[in-house]
Scaffold this motif. Structure first.
Motif, PDB file in Angstrom:
ATOM      1  N   THR A  42      -4.049   2.647  -6.451  1.00 41.67           N
ATOM      2  CA  THR A  42      -3.680   2.959  -5.072  1.00 41.67           C
ATOM      3  C   THR A  42      -4.849   2.652  -4.158  1.00 41.67           C
ATOM      4  OG1 THR A  42      -2.084   4.698  -5.639  1.00 41.67           O
ATOM      5  CG2 THR A  42      -3.120   4.845  -3.474  1.00 41.67           C
ATOM      6  N   SER A  46      -6.427  -0.014  -6.179  1.00 36.52           N
ATOM      7  CA  SER A  46      -5.677  -1.236  -6.479  1.00 36.52           C
ATOM      8  C   SER A  46      -6.622  -2.418  -6.668  1.00 36.52           C
ATOM      9  CB  SER A  46      -4.667  -1.535  -5.366  1.00 36.52           C
ATOM     10  OG  SER A  46      -5.297  -1.995  -4.192  1.00 36.52           O
ATOM     11  N   THR A 138       0.540   0.567  -5.709  1.00 32.67           N
ATOM     12  CA  THR A 138       1.410   1.345  -4.842  1.00 32.67           C
ATOM     13  C   THR A 138       1.261   0.963  -3.375  1.00 32.67           C
ATOM     14  OG1 THR A 138      -0.180   3.118  -4.401  1.00 32.67           O
ATOM     15  CG2 THR A 138       1.102   3.284  -6.430  1.00 32.67           C
ATOM     16  N   SER A 165      -1.255  -2.192  -0.452  1.00 29.10           N
ATOM     17  CA  SER A 165      -1.784  -0.921  -0.946  1.00 29.10           C
ATOM     18  C   SER A 165      -2.981  -0.451  -0.148  1.00 29.10           C
ATOM     19  CB  SER A 165      -2.162  -1.058  -2.423  1.00 29.10           C
ATOM     20  OG  SER A 165      -2.442   0.208  -2.988  1.00 29.10           O
ATOM     21  N   GLY A 185      -1.005   2.744   0.106  1.00 24.56           N
ATOM     22  CA  GLY A 185      -0.310   3.496  -0.938  1.00 24.56           C
ATOM     23  C   GLY A 185      -0.721   4.950  -1.029  1.00 24.56           C
ATOM     24  N   ASN A 192      -1.349   9.225  -6.478  1.00 29.53           N
ATOM     25  CA  ASN A 192      -0.037   8.954  -7.069  1.00 29.53           C
ATOM     26  C   ASN A 192      -0.021   9.195  -8.567  1.00 29.53           C
ATOM     27  OD1 ASN A 192       1.643   7.957  -4.761  1.00 29.53           O
ATOM     28  ND2 ASN A 192      -0.020   6.475  -4.604  1.00 29.53           N
TER      29      ASN A 192
END
Length: 280
Positions: A42, A46, A138, A165, A185, A192
């Protein structure tokens, strides 16, 4: 169920440096979290996840935090901060809060989209195709507030998924992708952790455990997974690390201190992480 998931949360340039330090410290202790079957990233996570899953070593990433070269110099104005907080804190309902943030993101004047993509490309440093391993990134739909997971089968390119993201609301432009527009994200959940559902062993790195607004804490998400039978450990910064971070998570000058703080913390976690990961 799948065996292992590594969750890499958002936290800006500084939080990302801390995560890399933690990963390097754990590797030094003989715990290689890149044995994960699934990597979930995220925002800053990411970028880290994409590079690690593509074969860049943890130690190479760590050394890159210490070289003193600017990773990305992002200036956040007081006005942007105020608009972000006004939107995120304007409702006690999580869905309304994230939709308010999305509306603010869609109307805010930010850097040109091309500049955002250039910044992502520079941070990926040549990594531009999806790796063979299971990498999930995400993003949040800026209109609906829904969380989406992009992977190699999603139709998005890796740079597109990373850009989506990392699109911090009101600072970076929402990313147009698949007929929708996407923002960071971590807008409603910074790590997450809940997306690791279906894995037996889960390690999550959460430099910022909770998003601004009425959103779930990473530890609460982990507790739900544990209640369902998973073994979960969420790693968060200690006092020394938070001091190293400073107040601006985009201040690239603090990357070396944040990375060293993460590496120092890893020693205290090694036994717990090894147990959760199934290495003892």
């Amino acid at each position: 169920m799948t065996e292992r998931a590594l969750v890499l949360g958002g936290g800006g340039i500084i939080g990302g440096a801390w995560e890399i330090g933690v990963l390097a410290g754990l590797a030094e202790a003989g715990i290689d979290l890149m044995d994960a079957d699934t990597v979930i990233g995220t925002s800053a996570g990411s970028i880290i996840g994409a590079r690690l899953a593509s074969g860049v070593s943890v130690e190479e990433l760590y050394e890159g935090q210490l070289d003193g070269a600017p990773a990305l110099d992002v200036k956040v104005t007081m006005g942007q901060t105020a608009r972000f907080l006004w939107a995120a804190l304007g409702s006690r309902d999580p869905q309304r809060s994230v939709r308010r943030l999305g509306r603010a993101a869609l109307v805010s004047r930010t850097v040109p989209p091309a500049m955002a993509f250039e910044a992502v490309a520079s941070l990926l440093e040549g990594v531009d195709t999806w790796p063979r391993r299971d990498l999930r990134l995400t993003a949040v739909d800026a209109l609906t507030g829904d969380v989406e997971v992009f992977d190699a089968a999603s139709g998005a390119t890796l740079p597109e998924a990373v850009a989506a993201s990392c699109a911090v609301p009101v600072v970076w432009p929402p990313v147009p992708l698949a007929g929708r527009r996407w923002m960071d994200g971590g807008s409603r959940s910074t790590a997450n952790v809940h997306l690791a559902q279906g894995h037996r062993r889960i390690i999550a790195l959460a430099p910022i455990p909770k998003a601004v607004g009425p959103h779930p804490h990473a530890h609460a998400q982990a507790a739900e997974l544990a209640a369902a039978g998973a073994r979960v450990s969420v790693l968060t910064p200690d006092r020394a690390a938070r001091s190293a971070f400073g107040r601006n998570m985009l201040d690239h000058t603090r990357r070396p201190a944040a990375a060293r703080a993460g590496r120092a913390q890893a020693a205290a976690w090694a036994q717990t992480v090894a147990s959760v990961w199934g290495q003892v």
